[in-house]
Write a protein that holds these residues in place. Structure first.
Motif, PDB file in Angstrom:
ATOM      1  N   THR A  15       5.906   8.642  -9.817  1.00 55.72           N
ATOM      2  CA  THR A  15       6.410   8.251 -11.143  1.00 55.72           C
ATOM      3  C   THR A  15       5.505   8.790 -12.242  1.00 55.72           C
ATOM      4  O   THR A  15       5.985   9.346 -13.244  1.00 55.72           O
ATOM      5  CB  THR A  15       6.506   6.715 -11.244  1.00 55.72           C
ATOM      6  OG1 THR A  15       7.336   6.221 -10.192  1.00 55.72           O
ATOM      7  CG2 THR A  15       7.091   6.307 -12.586  1.00 55.72           C
ATOM      8  N   HIS A  16       4.193   8.634 -12.078  1.00 59.05           N
ATOM      9  CA  HIS A  16       3.258   9.188 -13.063  1.00 59.05           C
ATOM     10  C   HIS A  16       3.468  10.691 -13.209  1.00 59.05           C
ATOM     11  O   HIS A  16       3.467  11.230 -14.335  1.00 59.05           O
ATOM     12  CB  HIS A  16       1.815   8.926 -12.623  1.00 59.05           C
ATOM     13  CG  HIS A  16       1.405   7.490 -12.644  1.00 59.05           C
ATOM     14  ND1 HIS A  16       1.675   6.647 -13.703  1.00 59.05           N
ATOM     15  CD2 HIS A  16       0.720   6.740 -11.736  1.00 59.05           C
ATOM     16  CE1 HIS A  16       1.179   5.446 -13.445  1.00 59.05           C
ATOM     17  NE2 HIS A  16       0.601   5.480 -12.263  1.00 59.05           N
ATOM     18  N   ALA A  17       3.639  11.382 -12.083  1.00 56.41           N
ATOM     19  CA  ALA A  17       3.794  12.835 -12.113  1.00 56.41           C
ATOM     20  C   ALA A  17       5.072  13.239 -12.834  1.00 56.41           C
ATOM     21  O   ALA A  17       5.082  14.205 -13.614  1.00 56.41           O
ATOM     22  CB  ALA A  17       3.789  13.387 -10.688  1.00 56.41           C
ATOM     23  N   LEU A  31       0.826  -1.206   0.000  1.00 55.64           N
ATOM     24  CA  LEU A  31       0.000   0.000   0.000  1.00 55.64           C
ATOM     25  C   LEU A  31       0.862   1.260   0.000  1.00 55.64           C
ATOM     26  O   LEU A  31       0.513   2.270  -0.628  1.00 55.64           O
ATOM     27  CB  LEU A  31      -0.923   0.000   1.227  1.00 55.64           C
ATOM     28  CG  LEU A  31      -2.000  -1.089   1.266  1.00 55.64           C
ATOM     29  CD1 LEU A  31      -2.761  -1.040   2.583  1.00 55.64           C
ATOM     30  CD2 LEU A  31      -2.965  -0.939   0.091  1.00 55.64           C
ATOM     31  N   ALA A  32       1.985   1.186   0.685  1.00 49.08           N
ATOM     32  CA  ALA A  32       2.882   2.340   0.772  1.00 49.08           C
ATOM     33  C   ALA A  32       3.566   2.637  -0.554  1.00 49.08           C
ATOM     34  O   ALA A  32       4.180   3.704  -0.706  1.00 49.08           O
ATOM     35  CB  ALA A  32       3.929   2.100   1.853  1.00 49.08           C
ATOM     36  N   SER A  33       3.452   1.730  -1.518  1.00 47.67           N
ATOM     37  CA  SER A  33       4.064   1.971  -2.835  1.00 47.67           C
ATOM     38  C   SER A  33       3.205   2.879  -3.706  1.00 47.67           C
ATOM     39  O   SER A  33       3.673   3.351  -4.751  1.00 47.67           O
ATOM     40  CB  SER A  33       4.302   0.639  -3.554  1.00 47.67           C
ATOM     41  OG  SER A  33       3.071   0.043  -3.959  1.00 47.67           O
ATOM     42  N   ILE A  34       1.964   3.156  -3.299  1.00 52.98           N
ATOM     43  CA  ILE A  34       1.082   4.005  -4.106  1.00 52.98           C
ATOM     44  C   ILE A  34       1.645   5.416  -4.264  1.00 52.98           C
ATOM     45  O   ILE A  34       1.636   5.966  -5.375  1.00 52.98           O
ATOM     46  CB  ILE A  34      -0.341   4.021  -3.519  1.00 52.98           C
ATOM     47  CG1 ILE A  34      -0.983   2.639  -3.668  1.00 52.98           C
ATOM     48  CG2 ILE A  34      -1.205   5.079  -4.216  1.00 52.98           C
ATOM     49  CD1 ILE A  34      -2.367   2.536  -3.073  1.00 52.98           C
ATOM     50  N   TYR A  48      -6.608   5.925  -6.107  1.00 49.60           N
ATOM     51  CA  TYR A  48      -5.682   5.074  -6.859  1.00 49.60           C
ATOM     52  C   TYR A  48      -5.778   3.635  -6.367  1.00 49.60           C
ATOM     53  O   TYR A  48      -5.790   2.688  -7.161  1.00 49.60           O
ATOM     54  CB  TYR A  48      -4.262   5.602  -6.698  1.00 49.60           C
ATOM     55  CG  TYR A  48      -3.261   5.077  -7.693  1.00 49.60           C
ATOM     56  CD1 TYR A  48      -2.920   5.819  -8.815  1.00 49.60           C
ATOM     57  CD2 TYR A  48      -2.645   3.836  -7.505  1.00 49.60           C
ATOM     58  CE1 TYR A  48      -1.986   5.335  -9.726  1.00 49.60           C
ATOM     59  CE2 TYR A  48      -1.721   3.354  -8.403  1.00 49.60           C
ATOM     60  CZ  TYR A  48      -1.382   4.109  -9.515  1.00 49.60           C
ATOM     61  OH  TYR A  48      -0.470   3.626 -10.427  1.00 49.60           O
ATOM     62  N   LEU A  49      -5.847   3.473  -5.041  1.00 49.07           N
ATOM     63  CA  LEU A  49      -5.964   2.135  -4.460  1.00 49.07           C
ATOM     64  C   LEU A  49      -7.262   1.465  -4.890  1.00 49.07           C
ATOM     65  O   LEU A  49      -7.259   0.294  -5.304  1.00 49.07           O
ATOM     66  CB  LEU A  49      -5.906   2.225  -2.940  1.00 49.07           C
ATOM     67  CG  LEU A  49      -6.222   0.942  -2.163  1.00 49.07           C
ATOM     68  CD1 LEU A  49      -5.216  -0.145  -2.488  1.00 49.07           C
ATOM     69  CD2 LEU A  49      -6.254   1.218  -0.662  1.00 49.07           C
ATOM     70  N   ILE A  50      -8.368   2.190  -4.825  1.00 46.36           N
ATOM     71  CA  ILE A  50      -9.665   1.621  -5.201  1.00 46.36           C
ATOM     72  C   ILE A  50      -9.665   1.228  -6.669  1.00 46.36           C
ATOM     73  O   ILE A  50     -10.149   0.147  -7.034  1.00 46.36           O
ATOM     74  CB  ILE A  50     -10.794   2.625  -4.906  1.00 46.36           C
ATOM     75  CG1 ILE A  50     -10.969   2.801  -3.391  1.00 46.36           C
ATOM     76  CG2 ILE A  50     -12.112   2.151  -5.530  1.00 46.36           C
ATOM     77  CD1 ILE A  50     -11.940   3.882  -3.010  1.00 46.36           C
ATOM     78  N   ASP A  51      -9.113   2.093  -7.528  1.00 43.38           N
ATOM     79  CA  ASP A  51      -9.044   1.768  -8.958  1.00 43.38           C
ATOM     80  C   ASP A  51      -8.238   0.489  -9.182  1.00 43.38           C
ATOM     81  O   ASP A  51      -8.617  -0.373  -9.982  1.00 43.38           O
ATOM     82  CB  ASP A  51      -8.404   2.920  -9.731  1.00 43.38           C
ATOM     83  CG  ASP A  51      -9.370   4.069  -9.970  1.00 43.38           C
ATOM     84  OD1 ASP A  51     -10.548   3.947  -9.575  1.00 43.38           O
ATOM     85  OD2 ASP A  51      -8.950   5.092 -10.530  1.00 43.38           O
ATOM     86  N   LEU A 109      -5.082   2.324 -17.915  1.00 42.68           N
ATOM     87  CA  LEU A 109      -4.735   3.655 -18.399  1.00 42.68           C
ATOM     88  C   LEU A 109      -5.388   4.754 -17.556  1.00 42.68           C
ATOM     89  O   LEU A 109      -4.997   5.918 -17.633  1.00 42.68           O
ATOM     90  CB  LEU A 109      -5.154   3.811 -19.868  1.00 42.68           C
ATOM     91  CG  LEU A 109      -4.324   3.024 -20.886  1.00 42.68           C
ATOM     92  CD1 LEU A 109      -4.975   3.086 -22.260  1.00 42.68           C
ATOM     93  CD2 LEU A 109      -2.896   3.556 -20.947  1.00 42.68           C
ATOM     94  N   ARG A 110      -6.389   4.394 -16.774  1.00 43.27           N
ATOM     95  CA  ARG A 110      -7.012   5.372 -15.886  1.00 43.27           C
ATOM     96  C   ARG A 110      -6.062   5.783 -14.748  1.00 43.27           C
ATOM     97  O   ARG A 110      -6.135   6.906 -14.244  1.00 43.27           O
ATOM     98  CB  ARG A 110      -8.302   4.786 -15.304  1.00 43.27           C
ATOM     99  CG  ARG A 110      -9.006   5.649 -14.245  1.00 43.27           C
ATOM    100  CD  ARG A 110     -10.299   4.966 -13.843  1.00 43.27           C
ATOM    101  NE  ARG A 110     -10.804   5.417 -12.569  1.00 43.27           N
ATOM    102  CZ  ARG A 110     -11.731   6.372 -12.409  1.00 43.27           C
ATOM    103  NH1 ARG A 110     -12.225   6.972 -13.475  1.00 43.27           N
ATOM    104  NH2 ARG A 110     -12.164   6.702 -11.209  1.00 43.27           N
ATOM    105  N   LEU A 111      -5.156   4.887 -14.367  1.00 41.51           N
ATOM    106  CA  LEU A 111      -4.292   5.142 -13.218  1.00 41.51           C
ATOM    107  C   LEU A 111      -3.384   6.358 -13.403  1.00 41.51           C
ATOM    108  O   LEU A 111      -3.312   7.206 -12.497  1.00 41.51           O
ATOM    109  CB  LEU A 111      -3.470   3.892 -12.906  1.00 41.51           C
ATOM    110  CG  LEU A 111      -4.277   2.656 -12.484  1.00 41.51           C
ATOM    111  CD1 LEU A 111      -3.349   1.466 -12.268  1.00 41.51           C
ATOM    112  CD2 LEU A 111      -5.072   2.936 -11.219  1.00 41.51           C
TER     113      LEU A 111
END
Length: 237
Positions: free
Chosen positions: A68-70, A59-62, A94-97, A150-152
């Motif tokens: 990274t996305h940013a 979970l802490a990797s979110i 992000y977690l829920i997705d 791709l939503r992430l």
């Protein structure tokens, strides 16, 4: 919509590796902290006392995924409100997705699994059949998850695209979206195989946990590279 646009897979893999290296170099302290935590969690898992900690570590990797996305989509970033959002909403979203993508992909493999088991009966329990069945189910799960994923990356921009938009955005690129995350993480998987062959069992979990941030950065870098290309090719989405 430019549904004819194809992600250049080899170039995308190259860009993903370049972005992953850039993320690590720009955030050396953050990556080192994840690695250090991975050592602790891996040792506790090997001792039989770290099951819950392994989940917490995942979970802490979110935040690392969002960072990274940013970096790929916005440029130099930090673990601040611009990346993580105000409050826990963006991280929880992000977690829920991620969970929803996993559930849908898993359920999509359940029907063919039950059908095959019912049709083949005891014959599916021996020989090569279990391996074939397992491979087929993995392929189904990965294919179903590839386009919704791709939503992430869009979450880090503060205005996530809808599930239908994510599905449309990936149209015609399913193969690339399936192969990309697998290929970009191949070096990590090779290291894990080597480790399993030469290191004692007590250290395997340590290496696996330490390598988790690398897998997160590489996978998210590829998703962001793919998302950026597809959004430019389909601005109406």
């Amino acid at each position: 919509m430019d549904s004819g646009y194809k992600i250049p897979l080899l170039d995308s893999l190259k860009w993903s590796f370049q972005w992953a290296v850039a993320v690590v170099l720009r955030h050396q302290k953050t990556v080192a902290a994840y690695a250090a935590a991975g050592v602790v969690v891996g040792l506790l898992v090997s001792a039989g006392a770290g099951g819950l900690l392994a989940l917490i570590y995942w979970l802490a990797s979110i935040p690392l995924a969002l960072l990274t996305h940013a970096e790929v989509l916005r440029g130099p970033s930090a673990l601040d409100a611009q990346t993580l959002g105000q409050g826990p909403g963006r991280v929880i979203g992000y977690l829920i997705d991620t969970i929803l993508i996993g559930l849908v992909a898993g359920l999509s493999a359940l029907v063919p699994f039950l059908a095959i088991v019912l049709l083949t009966g005891p014959a599916s329990q021996g020989g090569i059949m279990p391996l074939v069945l397992a491979f087929m189910l993995i392929v189904i799960v990965v294919v179903v998850a590839s386009r919704p994923a791709l939503r992430l990356p869009s979450r880090v921009l503060g205005d996530p695209i809808s599930w239908s938009q994510a599905w449309q955005l990936g149209k015609g690129n399913t193969v690339g979206l399936v192969l990309g995350p697998f290929l970009v993480c191949t070096p990590v998987m090779i290291i894990e195989l080597i480790v399993q062959a030469i290191l004692p069992d007590t250290l395997i979990n340590v290496v696996t946990m330490v390598l988790l941030p690398a897998q997160v950065v590489l996978t998210c870098a590829f998703l962001s590279v793919a998302y950026g290309q597809l959004r430019r090719a389909n601005p109406e989405l």
